[in-house]
Design a protein around this motif. Structure first.
Motif, PDB file in Angstrom:
ATOM      1  N   ILE A 161     -58.249   4.203  38.106  1.00 44.29           N
ATOM      2  CA  ILE A 161     -59.510   4.204  38.852  1.00 44.29           C
ATOM      3  C   ILE A 161     -59.377   3.374  40.124  1.00 44.29           C
ATOM      4  CG2 ILE A 161     -61.944   3.510  38.793  1.00 44.29           C
ATOM      5  CD1 ILE A 161     -61.940   4.077  35.807  1.00 44.29           C
ATOM      6  N   LYS A 162     -59.834   3.926  41.228  1.00 39.95           N
ATOM      7  CA  LYS A 162     -59.795   3.248  42.519  1.00 39.95           C
ATOM      8  C   LYS A 162     -61.159   2.651  42.869  1.00 39.95           C
ATOM      9  CE  LYS A 162     -58.005   4.015  47.189  1.00 39.95           C
ATOM     10  NZ  LYS A 162     -57.463   5.038  48.130  1.00 39.95           N
ATOM     11  N   LYS A 163     -62.218   3.411  42.610  1.00 39.27           N
ATOM     12  CA  LYS A 163     -63.599   2.966  42.807  1.00 39.27           C
ATOM     13  C   LYS A 163     -64.509   4.007  42.186  1.00 39.27           C
ATOM     14  CE  LYS A 163     -64.141   5.186  47.351  1.00 39.27           C
ATOM     15  NZ  LYS A 163     -64.521   5.011  48.773  1.00 39.27           N
ATOM     16  N   ILE A 164     -65.808   3.669  42.026  1.00 36.52           N
ATOM     17  CA  ILE A 164     -66.768   4.642  41.505  1.00 36.52           C
ATOM     18  C   ILE A 164     -67.991   4.677  42.415  1.00 36.52           C
ATOM     19  CG2 ILE A 164     -66.012   4.397  39.114  1.00 36.52           C
ATOM     20  CD1 ILE A 164     -68.506   2.745  38.567  1.00 36.52           C
ATOM     21  N   GLU A 165     -68.658   5.822  42.384  1.00 37.18           N
ATOM     22  CA  GLU A 165     -69.867   6.017  43.194  1.00 37.18           C
ATOM     23  C   GLU A 165     -70.955   6.619  42.307  1.00 37.18           C
ATOM     24  OE1 GLU A 165     -69.712   7.688  47.363  1.00 37.18           O
ATOM     25  OE2 GLU A 165     -70.865   9.293  46.395  1.00 37.18           O
ATOM     26  N   THR A 193     -64.502  -1.270  43.700  1.00 41.08           N
ATOM     27  CA  THR A 193     -65.917  -1.368  44.075  1.00 41.08           C
ATOM     28  C   THR A 193     -66.794  -0.359  43.331  1.00 41.08           C
ATOM     29  OG1 THR A 193     -65.628   0.148  45.937  1.00 41.08           O
ATOM     30  CG2 THR A 193     -65.354  -2.198  46.384  1.00 41.08           C
ATOM     31  N   ILE A 194     -68.074  -0.710  43.219  1.00 42.10           N
ATOM     32  CA  ILE A 194     -69.112   0.189  42.711  1.00 42.10           C
ATOM     33  C   ILE A 194     -70.109   0.423  43.844  1.00 42.10           C
ATOM     34  CG2 ILE A 194     -70.953   0.533  41.024  1.00 42.10           C
ATOM     35  CD1 ILE A 194     -69.533  -1.412  39.182  1.00 42.10           C
ATOM     36  N   LYS A 195     -70.342   1.679  44.171  1.00 43.45           N
ATOM     37  CA  LYS A 195     -71.313   2.031  45.205  1.00 43.45           C
ATOM     38  C   LYS A 195     -72.433   2.835  44.568  1.00 43.45           C
ATOM     39  CE  LYS A 195     -71.535   3.679  49.976  1.00 43.45           C
ATOM     40  NZ  LYS A 195     -70.763   4.284  51.090  1.00 43.45           N
ATOM     41  N   ILE A 196     -73.677   2.419  44.818  1.00 40.71           N
ATOM     42  CA  ILE A 196     -74.848   3.083  44.242  1.00 40.71           C
ATOM     43  C   ILE A 196     -75.705   3.620  45.380  1.00 40.71           C
ATOM     44  CG2 ILE A 196     -76.867   2.811  42.745  1.00 40.71           C
ATOM     45  CD1 ILE A 196     -75.421   0.440  41.438  1.00 40.71           C
ATOM     46  N   LEU A 197     -76.046   4.901  45.325  1.00 46.47           N
ATOM     47  CA  LEU A 197     -76.791   5.551  46.403  1.00 46.47           C
ATOM     48  C   LEU A 197     -78.081   6.186  45.884  1.00 46.47           C
ATOM     49  CD1 LEU A 197     -73.788   7.434  48.079  1.00 46.47           C
ATOM     50  CD2 LEU A 197     -74.799   5.284  48.846  1.00 46.47           C
ATOM     51  N   LYS A 198     -79.137   6.087  46.691  1.00 45.46           N
ATOM     52  CA  LYS A 198     -80.405   6.793  46.450  1.00 45.46           C
ATOM     53  C   LYS A 198     -80.860   6.668  44.995  1.00 45.46           C
ATOM     54  CE  LYS A 198     -79.598  10.102  50.170  1.00 45.46           C
ATOM     55  NZ  LYS A 198     -79.454  11.523  50.563  1.00 45.46           N
ATOM     56  N   ILE A 219     -76.284   0.318  47.269  1.00 42.08           N
ATOM     57  CA  ILE A 219     -75.822  -0.978  46.752  1.00 42.08           C
ATOM     58  C   ILE A 219     -74.295  -0.946  46.769  1.00 42.08           C
ATOM     59  CG2 ILE A 219     -75.732  -2.564  44.798  1.00 42.08           C
ATOM     60  CD1 ILE A 219     -78.307  -1.511  43.800  1.00 42.08           C
ATOM     61  N   LEU A 220     -73.689  -2.031  47.212  1.00 39.23           N
ATOM     62  CA  LEU A 220     -72.235  -2.163  47.163  1.00 39.23           C
ATOM     63  C   LEU A 220     -71.897  -3.405  46.343  1.00 39.23           C
ATOM     64  CD1 LEU A 220     -69.488  -1.088  48.115  1.00 39.23           C
ATOM     65  CD2 LEU A 220     -69.664  -2.638  50.075  1.00 39.23           C
ATOM     66  N   ILE A 221     -71.196  -3.194  45.224  1.00 42.57           N
ATOM     67  CA  ILE A 221     -70.766  -4.280  44.338  1.00 42.57           C
ATOM     68  C   ILE A 221     -69.260  -4.420  44.490  1.00 42.57           C
ATOM     69  CG2 ILE A 221     -70.693  -5.109  41.957  1.00 42.57           C
ATOM     70  CD1 ILE A 221     -73.099  -3.301  41.376  1.00 42.57           C
ATOM     71  N   SER A 222     -68.808  -5.588  44.958  1.00 39.43           N
ATOM     72  CA  SER A 222     -67.386  -5.733  45.274  1.00 39.43           C
ATOM     73  C   SER A 222     -66.903  -7.156  45.002  1.00 39.43           C
ATOM     74  CB  SER A 222     -67.135  -5.374  46.743  1.00 39.43           C
ATOM     75  OG  SER A 222     -67.869  -6.241  47.597  1.00 39.43           O
ATOM     76  N   ARG A 223     -65.586  -7.309  45.074  1.00 39.78           N
ATOM     77  CA  ARG A 223     -64.961  -8.616  44.861  1.00 39.78           C
ATOM     78  C   ARG A 223     -63.914  -8.864  45.946  1.00 39.78           C
ATOM     79  NH1 ARG A 223     -63.918 -12.715  41.452  1.00 39.78           N
ATOM     80  NH2 ARG A 223     -61.801 -13.543  41.338  1.00 39.78           N
ATOM     81  N   ASP A 224     -63.961 -10.067  46.521  1.00 36.31           N
ATOM     82  CA  ASP A 224     -62.948 -10.515  47.478  1.00 36.31           C
ATOM     83  C   ASP A 224     -61.987 -11.432  46.721  1.00 36.31           C
ATOM     84  OD1 ASP A 224     -61.426 -11.683  49.451  1.00 36.31           O
ATOM     85  OD2 ASP A 224     -63.094 -12.017  50.831  1.00 36.31           O
TER      86      ASP A 224
END
Length: 521
Positions: A161-165, A193-198, A219-224
């Motif tokens: 998994i690279k990211k989810i939307e 990252t997790i990206k949440i739209l609409k 919404i963008l949920i991420s980690r540095d």
């Protein structure tokens, strides 16, 4: 065949028109070169360029052919996860989502694959579950979930998994979910990252009733990983008012910082806390006002206390409790100086604040008391007490007071702010108690013939806040029932039809004198 066609084209278009002969003749004349010499050179030049042209074209076609083959093979490579999709792909993805994000996704068997814009799986009607006293409850209903995968090596058939939307989701939050949310925030986010739209978030009571909700554009949920920071960035609408939200947890400082801003109201919130601290701090900024609040949790409540707060330049003290289940609040406050002019709102602000999406929301309940012994721009009065009770779709202001210690007090016996036919109204019944009649008559310049033996004056009015229009529905002296007087009725009629206007101290004083002269007693 190609060579013949090229030569024919050159002969037809250049030799017949003698263009090249003329050009070369001028060029070689400049350098004093004999004609026989440059003719030989020209023939050699013609032959060489035709051969180069044919060679370059063959090389170009070959390159395009090779690139087409490579591109086709690349597309074929990207399609491998969709061509040889595993029968256990549903279970495999659920397990990997759980391991990567610590979230319990329930996927449907209908899983599709797409290579655009990047390789990813598409799953519709997905559910996220949380635990609630021994059973699983729905935390989120997701219309569409995209799982983007790493394309480094599809031949191994190992989906990384690279990211989810997440798109078009509803999140249902109850009190029992706060433990799960705190755990999710504390454990640290995935680098994927997790990206949440609409989507929408609904806050529900334990009985299952929706208390409040707000919409999310993204919404963008991420980690540095480099700076050891987890972050959530979002924007959307709450009570139909646009907002921005920014949450960050700095692992190096062990500090959580939350920023929340209601843009049209120029209202912002800044919350800071550290792990292990019982008392936390919240700062609220509104124009020139700064509210600095210390708070802590006590069972299902939040206890608050002001810490050097100001409304404008005036000290503002407050304390109270906010109950979370069911939601309501009880807050007592005191302000150093209360300026009536500074709280006057324009029509747009009135419509935004006193709306069904904000203060007149049926799920917004609580009591707020504000008092001040220094009322500014109150003309006659110098102290104020506002008792506001937010009850569903109305605001009760009963038992609020304006006070002049030497002359009298104006009490709101009952009064409500409510919405009707898309306009915001205030309706109330007042009683004005006179402490000192001589001072009262002197203040309002009442002639002796109109001075009555008064204890109280009663009146009722309806004020349209949306249109700044006031109507009086009764006036009575020494009795809380409407006075039977044609003179008073005519006076009220003239006021309601704007024949009489009251917009300053002089016009108010004149109107009071007319009331007293119309009184039959």
């Amino acid at each position: 065949m190609k060579k013949f066609k090229i030569q024919s084209f050159i002969q037809k278009n250049f030799y017949k028109k003698n263009i090249l002969n003329k050009l070369f003749s001028k060029f070689f004349t400049i350098f004093n070169m004999p004609k026989s010499t440059w003719k030989i050179s020209f023939n050699q030049f013609k032959k060489k360029n035709i051969e180069n042209y044919i060679s370059e074209k063959i090389q170009l076609n070959y390159a395009l052919f090779v690139l087409s083959i490579v591109f086709f093979l690349y597309l074929l490579y990207l399609s491998i996860p969709g061509i040889v999709i595993s029968e256990n792909i549903q279970k495999e993805l659920e397990e990997k989502l759980k391991k990567e994000y610590n979230l319990d996704f329930a996927l449907t068997p209908d899983i599709n694959y797409s290579i655009l814009p990047k390789p990813h799986y598409i799953i519709n009607d997905v559910v996220i579950f949380t635990q609630k006293t021994g059973y699983q409850k729905e935390f989120s209903q997701i219309k569409k979930l995209r799982i983007f995968i790493n394309q480094n090596n599809f031949f191994k058939m190992n989906n990384v998994i690279k990211k989810i939307e997440i798109k078009n989701a509803n999140f249902f939050i109850e009190n029992s979910d706060f433990k799960f949310i705190n755990s999710f925030l504390d454990k640290g986010f995935s680098k994927k990252t997790i990206k949440i739209l609409k989507s929408k978030i609904f806050y529900k009571s334990n009985e299952g009733q929706i208390v409040s909700f707000f919409t999310l554009e993204n919404i963008l949920i991420s980690r540095d990983e480099l700076n050891k920071e987890n972050s959530i960035i979002s924007k959307g609408k709450i009570f139909n008012i646009p907002f921005t939200f920014d949450w960050k947890y700095d692992e190096n400082l062990n500090e959580k910082i939350t920023k929340f801003r209601l843009n049209p109201l120029k209202l912002s919130f800044l919350n800071k806390s550290k792990k292990g601290d019982k008392v936390k701090n919240l700062k609220i900024s509104f124009k020139r006002s700064k509210l600095n609040t210390n708070y802590f949790f006590e069972k299902d409540s939040v206890v608050i206390d002001s810490n050097n707060s100001f409304l404008g330049t005036n000290k503002f003290d407050y304390n109270g409790k906010i109950n979370l289940e069911p939601f309501d609040f009880q807050i007592e406050s005191k302000i150093q100086k209360f300026d009536l002019k500074k709280i006057m709102l324009n029509k747009n602000m009135i419509n935004e604040i006193f709306s069904q999406e904000f203060l007149l929301n049926e799920n917004f309940n609580g009591k707020l008391a504000i008092k001040s012994s220094n009322l500014s721009n109150g003309s006659f009065f110098n102290e104020i007490l506002i008792n506001s009770n937010y009850v569903g779709d109305k605001i009760e202001l009963s038992n609020s007071k304006l006070l002049n210690k030497k002359i009298g007090s104006l009490k709101l016996d009952y009064g409500n702010i409510y919405l009707e036919d898309n306009d915001i109204f205030f309706k109330g019944k007042f009683s004005f108690e006179i402490f000192d009649k001589k001072r009262f008559y002197r203040k309002f310049l009442v002639s002796k013939k109109n001075q009555k033996d008064l204890e109280k004056v009663y009146f009722g009015l309806i004020y349209n806040l949306s249109k700044s229009d006031t109507k009086i529905f009764f006036i009575s002296l020494n009795d809380d029932k409407p006075e039977l007087s044609d003179n008073l009725d005519n006076l009220i009629y003239s006021f309601n039809n704007n024949s009489i206007t009251v917009n300053n101290w002089i016009s108010l004083r004149s109107f009071i004198n007319k009331i007293l002269s119309s009184y039959p007693g």
